[in-house]
Write a protein that holds these residues in place. Structure first.
Motif, short mmCIF file in Angstrom:
data_model
loop_
_atom_site.label_atom_id
_atom_site.label_comp_id
_atom_site.label_asym_id
_atom_site.label_seq_id
_atom_site.Cartn_x
_atom_site.Cartn_y
_atom_site.Cartn_z
N LYS A 241 19.78 46.61 -3.72
CA LYS A 241 18.21 46.64 -4.50
C LYS A 241 17.96 45.46 -5.23
N SER A 243 16.33 41.78 -5.72
CA SER A 243 15.05 41.29 -5.03
C SER A 243 15.38 40.05 -4.08
N TRP A 244 14.46 40.14 -3.25
CA TRP A 244 14.89 39.03 -1.94
C TRP A 244 15.11 37.51 -2.45
N TYR A 245 14.49 37.29 -3.82
CA TYR A 245 14.52 35.78 -4.17
C TYR A 245 16.00 35.71 -5.03
N SER A 246 16.60 36.89 -5.09
CA SER A 246 17.99 36.62 -6.10
C SER A 246 18.77 35.44 -5.63
#
Length: 458
Positions: A241, A243-246
């Motif tokens: 879960k 975020s894509w940018y993590s």
């Protein structure tokens, strides 16, 4: 008084050569017991004797109540011959803050912990509590007087140093006032709820905090600590879960950006948009009386919280008109940013640590959740922050206990909590960087479903 001894032998005895211990043999303890448990507890001539074992250490731990300890030197000399030594953590144990704490249900109960604490620690004194308010306010106004009276007379090089010093010191002192208002929300300030709410509303509103809104959401945090489904603040996410940018922030520049954003904007973002809070099925906001955070019975008090924020905001507006916006920012705005930064940092470090577990509904219970927090060392700031930093474990166990008894209570419960008590003396600025690097998401335990630990590998 009590003293703990470690022994390497399976059979441990109370040595008759020690004149001030009652003579009594302690039954042999099997070192292969699976968990830390009370093997024997017996009242003997008014002397409590209790044996414990811990398989992981291969040691027997015996707790003796001593009749006399007036001759400590004689005690030390006698211990040299019997194979028992005063219990001390090894250097490796003291330094290894990252070892996972136990996640199984403890052998002790909340009642056991409470009985270990001196009864006076639960007593609240209105005079004592107000003395801390008066002390913090006196320092606050003294700093304000110095800044507004003398700083403009300083030559340029000194003024550039004086203002940052004022901002930092004033921010730390105001954080102490924030902590006292937080105690009011826990009903730890006095025996009178209306006094607590009145003082808390004034102090928190002065720091632009919606008192009742925070009181109710924070209470739910204490009721659901370390629950992945119901905890209210700094709820970690599973890897799936994120975020894509993590993953693009998992580097030194990314961590700097993340920490700066968290410390500067984290508090207003949480209050306004519930960022880092528990997910709700609709928009959640601490300023909205109809927010899902609150029940219908609490909505009127949310309006009162909002009214307090509006009054203080209007006063700041009038001050900006009379003095200038720059004056308000220098005297009030920058110290408030420091308060907000410390608040976020303290809360984050109390509940984010590689050694701490989180639980889903299949494993969570209140006691294990309350123990899933860590005491930190902020040096001299421990006192400035009224010890909310280094007594947070006992605060989660007994949140109505006033802060001026929390240190004594912490010392009393540490022997009972044992490995369930976690303290990390890593400097807070280093701990922030380490936790931002190590604690990115949670994954379930390999051997125990429902228990989750922090991970950082993408």
């Amino acid at each position: 008084m009590s003293q703990v001894f470690y022994g390497n032998n399976t059979n441990l005895r109370v040595f008759s050569a020690i004149p001030f211990l009652y003579k009594q043999a302690v039954r042999s303890v099997n070192q292969d017991d699976e968990s830390l448990l009370a093997h024997r507890e017996k009242e003997l001539f008014g002397t409590g004797v209790c044996c414990f074992t811990r398989k992981s250490e291969g040691l027997c731990v015996v707790l003796f109540s001593l009749v006399e300890l007036s001759d400590q030197e004689a005690l030390d000399n006698n211990m040299g011959a019997g194979g028992c030594m005063p219990a001390r953590k090894t250097e490796a144990q003291q330094k290894n803050h990252l070892s996972r704490v136990p996640h199984a249900k403890p052998a002790f109960t909340v009642g056991d912990i409470k009985r270990a604490i001196p009864p006076h620690c639960f007593q609240r004194s209105l005079i004592c509590s107000f003395s801390y308010v008066a002390y913090d306010l006196a320092i606050t106004f003294l700093l304000y007087y110095l800044a507004t009276t003398y700083f403009h007379h300083l030559p340029s090089p000194l003024s550039y140093l004086a203002w940052p010093a004022y901002w930092i010191v004033q921010g730390c002192v105001l954080t102490g006032l924030w902590v006292i208002a937080h105690e009011c929300g826990h009903h730890a300030f006095s025996d009178h709820q209306w006094v607590d709410d009145t003082v808390g509303l004034i102090l928190h509103s002065a720091l632009l905090v919606p008192y009742f809104s925070w009181k109710y959401s924070h209470r739910r945090h204490h009721l659901n600590t370390a629950s992945l489904e119901r905890d209210e603040v700094f709820v970690p996410k599973p890897k799936s879960k994120l975020s894509w940018y993590s993953k693009y922030l998992n580097n030194p520049p990314g961590r700097i950006i993340t920490l700066f954003t968290t410390l500067v904007l984290g508090w207003p973002l949480y209050l306004t948009f519930n960022v880092s809070g528990r997910p709700y099925d609709r928009f959640a906001c601490h300023y909205a009386p109809n927010s899902p955070i609150f029940t219908s019975r609490e909505r009127l008090q949310i309006w009162i919280s909002d009214a307090g924020i509006i009054v203080v905001s209007y006063l700041l507006y009038r001050m900006a008109l009379a003095k200038s916006l720059t004056w308000v920012i220098c005297i009030y705005g920058v110290p408030l940013l420091i308060v907000n930064g410390f608040l976020v940092m303290i809360t984050y470090l109390q509940h984010t640590h590689p050694s701490l577990p989180h639980y889903d509904d299949s494993e969570w219970d209140w006691l294990r959740g309350a123990l899933a927090t860590v005491d930190r060392d902020y040096g001299v700031l421990n006192k400035v922050f009224h010890n909310i930093t280094d007594t947070h474990v006992v605060h989660h166990l007994f949140s109505t206990m006033p802060h001026y008894h929390a240190m004594e209570a912490t010392k009393a419960v540490k022997p009972l909590l044992g490995e369930y008590y976690q303290f990390d003396d890593t400097p807070f600025y280093m701990a922030m960087w380490r936790e931002a690097k190590e604690c990115l998401y949670v994954e379930t335990d390999e051997t125990k479903g429902g228990v989750f630990w922090y991970q950082n590998k993408y």
